[in-house]
Design a protein around this motif. Sequence first.
Motif, PDB file in Angstrom:
ATOM      1  N   ALA A  50     -16.595  14.794   4.269  1.00  0.00           N
ATOM      2  CA  ALA A  50     -15.179  14.660   4.639  1.00  0.00           C
ATOM      3  C   ALA A  50     -14.831  15.606   5.791  1.00  0.00           C
ATOM      4  O   ALA A  50     -14.133  15.214   6.740  1.00  0.00           O
ATOM      5  N   ALA A  51     -15.329  16.839   5.729  1.00  0.00           N
ATOM      6  CA  ALA A  51     -15.062  17.817   6.796  1.00  0.00           C
ATOM      7  C   ALA A  51     -15.679  17.364   8.109  1.00  0.00           C
ATOM      8  O   ALA A  51     -15.029  17.414   9.168  1.00  0.00           O
ATOM      9  N   TYR A  52     -16.912  16.914   8.058  1.00  0.00           N
ATOM     10  CA  TYR A  52     -17.608  16.486   9.270  1.00  0.00           C
ATOM     11  C   TYR A  52     -16.926  15.258   9.889  1.00  0.00           C
ATOM     12  O   TYR A  52     -16.698  15.212  11.105  1.00  0.00           O
ATOM     13  N   PRO A  60      -7.568  18.470  12.866  1.00  0.00           N
ATOM     14  CA  PRO A  60      -7.762  19.869  12.479  1.00  0.00           C
ATOM     15  C   PRO A  60      -7.347  20.181  11.041  1.00  0.00           C
ATOM     16  O   PRO A  60      -8.013  20.970  10.375  1.00  0.00           O
ATOM     17  N   PHE A  61      -6.264  19.591  10.563  1.00  0.00           N
ATOM     18  CA  PHE A  61      -5.839  19.898   9.199  1.00  0.00           C
ATOM     19  C   PHE A  61      -6.905  19.478   8.190  1.00  0.00           C
ATOM     20  O   PHE A  61      -7.311  20.252   7.340  1.00  0.00           O
ATOM     21  N   CYS A  62      -7.366  18.256   8.286  1.00  0.00           N
ATOM     22  CA  CYS A  62      -8.369  17.756   7.336  1.00  0.00           C
ATOM     23  C   CYS A  62      -9.715  18.450   7.530  1.00  0.00           C
ATOM     24  O   CYS A  62     -10.399  18.770   6.550  1.00  0.00           O
ATOM     25  N   ALA A  63     -10.093  18.700   8.768  1.00  0.00           N
ATOM     26  CA  ALA A  63     -11.353  19.412   9.025  1.00  0.00           C
ATOM     27  C   ALA A  63     -11.284  20.815   8.427  1.00  0.00           C
ATOM     28  O   ALA A  63     -12.227  21.268   7.764  1.00  0.00           O
ATOM     29  N   GLY A  64     -10.172  21.516   8.625  1.00  0.00           N
ATOM     30  CA  GLY A  64     -10.010  22.860   8.072  1.00  0.00           C
ATOM     31  C   GLY A  64      -9.976  22.864   6.558  1.00  0.00           C
ATOM     32  O   GLY A  64     -10.624  23.692   5.909  1.00  0.00           O
ATOM     33  N   SER A  65      -9.233  21.926   5.980  1.00  0.00           N
ATOM     34  CA  SER A  65      -9.131  21.857   4.520  1.00  0.00           C
ATOM     35  C   SER A  65     -10.477  21.557   3.885  1.00  0.00           C
ATOM     36  O   SER A  65     -10.949  22.295   3.008  1.00  0.00           O
ATOM     37  N   HIS A  66     -11.107  20.490   4.311  1.00  0.00           N
ATOM     38  CA  HIS A  66     -12.347  20.067   3.663  1.00  0.00           C
ATOM     39  C   HIS A  66     -13.517  20.976   4.009  1.00  0.00           C
ATOM     40  O   HIS A  66     -14.454  21.085   3.215  1.00  0.00           O
ATOM     41  N   SER A  67     -13.446  21.668   5.135  1.00  0.00           N
ATOM     42  CA  SER A  67     -14.447  22.703   5.423  1.00  0.00           C
ATOM     43  C   SER A  67     -14.343  23.822   4.388  1.00  0.00           C
ATOM     44  O   SER A  67     -15.361  24.283   3.859  1.00  0.00           O
ATOM     45  N   ALA A  83     -21.933  25.567  10.905  1.00  0.00           N
ATOM     46  CA  ALA A  83     -23.150  25.111  11.591  1.00  0.00           C
ATOM     47  C   ALA A  83     -23.205  23.579  11.623  1.00  0.00           C
ATOM     48  O   ALA A  83     -23.581  22.991  12.642  1.00  0.00           O
ATOM     49  N   VAL A  84     -22.819  22.936  10.526  1.00  0.00           N
ATOM     50  CA  VAL A  84     -22.816  21.470  10.474  1.00  0.00           C
ATOM     51  C   VAL A  84     -21.786  20.908  11.446  1.00  0.00           C
ATOM     52  O   VAL A  84     -22.066  19.955  12.176  1.00  0.00           O
ATOM     53  N   LEU A  85     -20.603  21.502  11.477  1.00  0.00           N
ATOM     54  CA  LEU A  85     -19.551  20.993  12.370  1.00  0.00           C
ATOM     55  C   LEU A  85     -19.940  21.152  13.837  1.00  0.00           C
ATOM     56  O   LEU A  85     -19.592  20.312  14.663  1.00  0.00           O
ATOM     57  N   ILE A  86     -20.669  22.207  14.148  1.00  0.00           N
ATOM     58  CA  ILE A  86     -21.078  22.453  15.530  1.00  0.00           C
ATOM     59  C   ILE A  86     -22.246  21.557  15.924  1.00  0.00           C
ATOM     60  O   ILE A  86     -22.229  20.916  16.976  1.00  0.00           O
ATOM     61  N   ASP A  87     -23.279  21.524  15.081  1.00  0.00           N
ATOM     62  CA  ASP A  87     -24.466  20.726  15.397  1.00  0.00           C
ATOM     63  C   ASP A  87     -25.265  20.470  14.129  1.00  0.00           C
ATOM     64  O   ASP A  87     -26.099  21.298  13.738  1.00  0.00           O
ATOM     65  N   PRO A  88     -25.031  19.337  13.476  1.00  0.00           N
ATOM     66  CA  PRO A  88     -25.736  19.066  12.226  1.00  0.00           C
ATOM     67  C   PRO A  88     -27.249  18.967  12.382  1.00  0.00           C
ATOM     68  O   PRO A  88     -27.979  19.191  11.426  1.00  0.00           O
ATOM     69  N   LEU A 100     -27.755  11.821   5.722  1.00  0.00           N
ATOM     70  CA  LEU A 100     -26.461  11.283   5.269  1.00  0.00           C
ATOM     71  C   LEU A 100     -25.336  11.674   6.229  1.00  0.00           C
ATOM     72  O   LEU A 100     -24.415  10.879   6.467  1.00  0.00           O
ATOM     73  N   ILE A 101     -25.417  12.855   6.802  1.00  0.00           N
ATOM     74  CA  ILE A 101     -24.427  13.264   7.819  1.00  0.00           C
ATOM     75  C   ILE A 101     -24.536  12.345   9.038  1.00  0.00           C
ATOM     76  O   ILE A 101     -23.529  11.969   9.642  1.00  0.00           O
ATOM     77  N   ARG A 102     -25.745  11.936   9.385  1.00  0.00           N
ATOM     78  CA  ARG A 102     -25.915  10.979  10.492  1.00  0.00           C
ATOM     79  C   ARG A 102     -25.236   9.648  10.153  1.00  0.00           C
ATOM     80  O   ARG A 102     -24.644   9.005  11.024  1.00  0.00           O
TER      81      ARG A 102
END
Length: 180
Positions: A50-52, A60-67, A83-88, A100-102
């Motif tokens: 969800a964050a990714y 930003p709200f959902c990325a921040g929350s789910h991160s 690290a995942v958000l920057i480069d999985p 699965l992230i892909r």
Amino acid sequence: MPHIQIDNDLPGIGGLLRQRPDTGGLINTMADALLRGPMSLTPGERELIAAYTSERNETPFCAGSHSAFAAAQLEGGKELVQAVLIDPESAPLTPRIRALIRIAAEVQEPVHVLADETIAAAREAGADDAQIHDTVLVASAFCMINRYVTCLGTDLPESPAYYEEAARRIIGEGYAATLT
């Protein structure tokens, strides 16, 4: 500034859900089922998806929350999630979660059938049908939720500490409890 009048001071989706409890209750029930209910992936893994997805959708709200929710439930915490958000591809993930992230990344793109190669790589990395299904379901649900939050121009929290407090509340009580 939100595009609609919101009669509460909650940022992001919280304000929308509280404003419209008729639909907010349904969305929170869905979130509980997708992110906390029994599924093939751990709650932390689902929150990471969800964050990714939210990061890729520039929400930003959902990325921040789910991160924050993922970090609180995964070994590696904030550092892993960032690290995942920057480069999985270079993040310290298992091959299965990386695959699965892909899939989540491909779901976030304009709608199309997932590439055979993406699915084959996930299977080769150990993902089964249930994990592939659940990844697609979580990522696609967050594409919808991200659009709901972003398109209405919801406010962001004033303090980054909001996300950590929200993580404690969601992990302890669930999504549906946040409407009360």
